[in-house]
Design an enzyme around this catalytic site. Structure first.
Site, short mmCIF file in Angstrom:
data_model
loop_
_atom_site.label_atom_id
_atom_site.label_comp_id
_atom_site.label_asym_id
_atom_site.label_seq_id
_atom_site.Cartn_x
_atom_site.Cartn_y
_atom_site.Cartn_z
N LYS A 125 10.48 -33.60 -13.79
CA LYS A 125 11.18 -34.08 -14.97
C LYS A 125 11.11 -33.09 -16.12
O LYS A 125 12.02 -33.03 -16.94
CB LYS A 125 10.66 -35.45 -15.39
N ARG B 149 0.02 -26.44 -6.61
CA ARG B 149 0.69 -25.91 -7.80
C ARG B 149 -0.17 -24.90 -8.56
O ARG B 149 -1.34 -25.12 -8.81
CB ARG B 149 1.06 -27.07 -8.72
N ARG C 254 -4.29 -25.15 -11.19
CA ARG C 254 -4.62 -26.04 -12.30
C ARG C 254 -5.99 -26.66 -12.08
O ARG C 254 -6.35 -27.00 -10.95
CB ARG C 254 -3.58 -27.15 -12.42
N ARG D 294 3.98 -43.12 -23.00
CA ARG D 294 3.22 -43.39 -21.77
C ARG D 294 2.77 -44.84 -21.71
O ARG D 294 2.35 -45.31 -20.67
CB ARG D 294 1.98 -42.49 -21.73
N ARG E 160 -4.76 -39.04 -10.25
CA ARG E 160 -3.82 -38.91 -11.38
C ARG E 160 -2.58 -39.77 -11.16
O ARG E 160 -2.07 -40.40 -12.08
CB ARG E 160 -3.38 -37.45 -11.54
#
Ligand SMILES: [Zn+2]
Length: 241
Positions: free
Chosen positions: A15, A129, A162, A90, A173
Site C-alpha cells: 500500500k 524484505r 529489517r 490505525r 505483527r
C-alpha cells in the site's frame, strides 16, 4: 475539489508503493506515518523517539502521539489540495480524530481503500524484505523476491534485513495488525466511500483497480453530497454564502 484518501492494508500489502504512486499522479500530498516518524527521529523529537522504541518492539504507537503528529501535518498549506494517508488511522480513536480534522478542513470527500492480501503471501513477502540502513527505503526485489542490487538504489547505502523481519515476528505483527484494525474496518465499511482492493496481483493491476475504485467512490460521494444539499438548504448554509 480536493481528494482525501486513506490507504489501509497489512504490512507487506504494497500500500505504501501504491499510495506514493497515486499521490504523485494526482498531485496530492502523500503522508506516511513511517516517513513522518523517521524525520522526527532524525530531529530527535521526544514524541518520535518514543514512537520508534515501541515500533522496534513490534508494538503500535499510541493514539495521542499519532493524532498530534498527523493533525499538524494535515493542516499545513501543502496538504490543502488533498492527501493520501499511509499507516494512519490505525484505531477507531484515530479514525474519529481524522473525521474531525477532515470536517474542519471541509474540503473534498474521504475515500477509504483497504488493500487485502492473504496471510501466507504476506509472510513470504515480509520475511525476506531488506531495507536501506541509511535512508530506510525498501530494496527493489525481483519477481522471485531476491534483491535486484546489493546496495540501495536511491542513496547507495547498505541493505540490511529489517530488525523486525524474521518469520515469527512477521506473523506476530500481522496478528497485531488484524486485531487492532478489525474495529477500524467495521467503523468504515458501511460508508459509501469504503472500497476493497485485491493486493495479491501484479502491481500494475493493483494500480488500475485502485484508480478505478477511488474515482468511483469520489463520484458516489459527490452525488450523495449533492442530494443532501439539494434537499436541505439550511439557514446556516445560506448565512455562510
Ligand atoms: Zn538508501
Amino acid at each position: 475539489m480536493a481528494l482525501n484518501v486513506i490507504m489501509m492494508g497489512p504490512p507487506g500489502a504494497g500500500k505504501g508503493t501504491q499510495a506514493g504512486r497515486f499521490a504523485r499522479e494526482r498531485g496530492l500530498l502523500k503522508i506516511s506515518t513511517g516517513d513522518i516518524l523517521r524525520e522526527g527521529v532524525k530531529a530527535q523529537l521526544p514524541e518520535a523517539l518514543h514512537a520508534k522504541e515501541r515500533m522496534d518492539r513490534g508494538e503500535l504507537v499510541d493514539d495521542e502521539t499519532m493524532v498530534a503528529i498527523v493533525r499538524e501535518r494535515l493542516l499545513r498549506p501543502d496538504a490543502q489540495r488533498g492527501f493520501v494517508l499511509d499507516g494512519f488511522p490505525r484505531t477507531v480513536v484515530q479514525a474519529n480524530a481524522l473525521d474531525q480534522i477532515v470536517a474542519e478542513r471541509n474540503n473534498g470527500p474521504l475515500v477509504i481503500v483497504d488493500v487485502r492480501v492473504p496471510e501466507h503471501e504476506l509472510v513470504r513477502r515480509l520475511a525476506g524484505r531488506l531495507i536501506c540502513a541509511k535512508c530506510g527505503a525498501n530494496a527493489e526485489l525481483t519477481k522471485d523476491g531476491s534483491p535486484v542490487a546489493t546496495v540501495c538504489g536511491k542513496c547507495g547505502g547498505e541493505l540490511v534485513q529489517r530488525a523486525d523481519d524474521n518469520e515469527e515476528v512477521v506473523r506476530e505483527r500481522l496478528e497485531v495488525y488484524e486485531r487492532e484494525t478489525k474495529p477500524l474496518v467495521e467503523f468504515y465499511q458501511e460508508r459509501p466511500t469504503f472500497r476493497v482492493v485485491n493486493g495479491a496481483q501484479p502491481q500494475e493491476r493493483v494500480a488500475h483497480e485502485l484508480d478505478t475504485v477511488i474515482d468511483d467512490a469520489a463520484l458516489v460521494s459527490a452525488k450523495v453530497e449533492k442530494a443532501v444539499t439539494g434537499k436541505v438548504a439550511t439557514p446556516e448554509k445560506a448565512a455562510r454564502t
